[in-house]
Enzyme design. Structure first.
Site, PDB file in Angstrom:
ATOM      1  CB  CYS A 297      77.657  -0.923  -6.179  1.00  0.00           C
ATOM      2  SG  CYS A 297      79.162   0.011  -6.010  1.00  0.00           S
TER       3      CYS A 297
ATOM      4  CD  GLN B  68      80.336   7.042  -3.257  1.00  0.00           C
ATOM      5  OE1 GLN B  68      80.032   5.949  -3.754  1.00  0.00           O
ATOM      6  NE2 GLN B  68      80.554   7.191  -1.962  1.00  0.00           N
TER       7      GLN B  68
ATOM      8  CE1 TYR C  77      86.071  -0.739  -3.231  1.00  0.00           C
ATOM      9  CE2 TYR C  77      84.602   0.659  -1.959  1.00  0.00           C
ATOM     10  CZ  TYR C  77      84.883  -0.556  -2.566  1.00  0.00           C
ATOM     11  OH  TYR C  77      83.978  -1.593  -2.498  1.00  0.00           O
TER      12      TYR C  77
ATOM     13  NE  ARG D 170      79.369   7.187   2.313  1.00  0.00           N
ATOM     14  CZ  ARG D 170      78.371   6.291   2.361  1.00  0.00           C
ATOM     15  NH1 ARG D 170      78.541   5.086   1.846  1.00  0.00           N
ATOM     16  NH2 ARG D 170      77.211   6.592   2.901  1.00  0.00           N
TER      17      ARG D 170
ATOM     18  N   GLY E 226      70.767   3.381   3.425  1.00  0.00           N
ATOM     19  CA  GLY E 226      71.125   2.488   2.329  1.00  0.00           C
ATOM     20  C   GLY E 226      70.096   1.391   2.169  1.00  0.00           C
ATOM     21  NE  ARG E 227      72.632  -2.478   5.046  1.00  0.00           N
ATOM     22  CZ  ARG E 227      73.340  -2.893   6.088  1.00  0.00           C
ATOM     23  NH1 ARG E 227      73.615  -4.175   6.207  1.00  0.00           N
ATOM     24  NH2 ARG E 227      73.779  -2.040   6.986  1.00  0.00           N
TER      25      ARG E 227
END
Ligand SMILES: Cc1cc2nc3c(=O)[nH]c(=O)nc-3n(C[C@H](O)[C@H](O)[C@H](O)COP(=O)(O)O)c2cc1C
Length: 355
Positions: free
Chosen positions: A25, A99, A182, A230, A323-324
């Site tokens: 995000c 996604q 979610y 996912r 990711g990071r």
């Protein structure tokens, strides 16, 4: 033996290597629209050599956004800006994926850099937030409205319409977000789903919404397009969703035309103890791959070229998602290739950097 820089073909799509940019995000949209930030953020990772660049969670409904600044694909108007980014990434040899997501009871919050707190309607938030049951995520979050059958059908339609629009925008991979607590995960987990109808209770019933969404999305995807899901392989909590159920679910999803399970974890409860460490979720990718016999993606604190290559070489997963590390190092694949002595085509404009 498979390795990090070996291409992977799923259906009609060939990825140039096994490295994917994990969905992240950006909290940088207005009304769900992609803009210059998304162009730079996504395209620079394609320049950097990723095989697949996944967008952040794109909301299938405005009420399904985590924050008012989330990316969205709930209207045809969202297609054009995304299509421009997708085309640019495809010209660079990366595959563009999206996604699709709905935040459910975790919707209507401020971006992390504004504290991630619940947003009231006066501050740009919205009510109601919806879920499988009227159980809030935590004591400082609103009690969600439990979706009725018509509401559930509307969610399915929203995912299917979003998938159609994604194809129109040119994305070649669709990932359904059923992780991190979610909406779809809120139906899977017995901790958040206390329903007594056909969408709650048994494993069969709790997985029904995800299976119906998957079926609907697969039907509108061209045959050659890969479909990924996912999941959170575990809630890290007693009596919650766990790896055994994840394996059984993955087997069912495979028969519905899902090609790869992206194996994350957590998100149902706010204060669980997670054993963070290098590759802390890779074991889930490995078990699901071996026991459900489906391709998997490993994600979570994968940072070094050697670690990523080892995961692929030892058949723990078919793809690694970073990711990071990709936020810190957008050209990570080019650097990894150099370290591992592999050829990775970089854009001609940058070739002299690697000679
Ligand atoms: C800034 C940020 C935003 C994220 N947004 C999403 C998202 O939109 N969808 C998702 O499934 N995971 C999201 N995640 C989780 C990542 O995809 C990834 O699973 C997680 O960061 C662990 O991988 P890493 O250790 O390589 O960062 C986000 C993570 C970060 C750091």
């Amino acid at each position: 033996m498979s390795h990090l820089f070996e291409p992977l073909t799923i259906r009609a799509v060939t990825f140039r290597n096994r490295i994917a940019v994990a969905p992240m995000c950006q909290y940088s949209s207005t009304d769900g629209y992609a803009n210059d930030w998304h162009f730079v953020h996504l395209a620079s990772r394609a320049v950097g050599g990723a095989g697949l660049v996944l967008t952040e969670a794109a909301a299938v409904e405005p009420q399904g956004r985590i924050s008012p600044q989330d990316l969205g694909i709930w209207s045809d108007g969202h297609i054009e800006a995304l299509a421009k980014i997708v085309e640019f990434m495809h010209n660079l040899g990366a595959i563009a994926g999206i996604q699709l997501a709905h935040a459910g009871r975790k919707a209507s919050t401020a971006p992390p850099w504004e504290g991630g707190k619940l947003l009231d309607e006066a501050d740009g938030g919205w009510r109601p937030v919806v879920s499988s049951s009227a159980i809030p995520f935590s004591e400082n979050r609103p009690v969600p409205e439990a979706l009725n059958i018509e509401g559930i059908q509307q969610i399915i339609r929203a995912f299917v319409q979003a998938a159609k629009r994604s194809v129109e925008a040119g994305f070649k991979v669709i990932e359904i977000h059923a992780a991190h607590g979610y909406l779809l995960h809120q139906f899977l987990s017995p901790l958040s789903n206390h329903r007594e109808d056909q969408y709650g209770g048994s494993f069969e019933n709790r997985t029904r919404l995800l299976r119906e969404v998957t079926q609907g999305v697969r039907e509108v995807l061209p045959d050659g397009y890969p479909l990924w899901v996912r999941i959170s392989a575990t809630d890290w909590a007693e009596n919650g969703w766990d790896i055994e159920q994840s394996i059984a679910l993955s087997d069912k999803l495979k028969s519905l035309g899902v090609d790869l399970i992206d194996c994350s974890s957590g998100g149902t409860l706010p204060h669980v103890k997670i054993p963070y460490g290098p590759g802390y979720q890779t074991t889930f990718a490995s078990r699901i791959r071996n026991e459900a016999n489906i391709l998997t993606g490993a994600v979570g604190l994968i940072t070094s070229a050697e670690q990523a290559d080892h995961i692929i070489r030892t058949n723990q997963a078919d793809v690694v998602l970073l990711g990071r590390e990709f936020l810190r190092s957008p050209y990570w694949p080019l650097e990894a290739a150099k370290k591992l002595g592999q050829n990775q085509v970089s854009p001609v404009q940058y070739e002299r950097a690697w000679s």
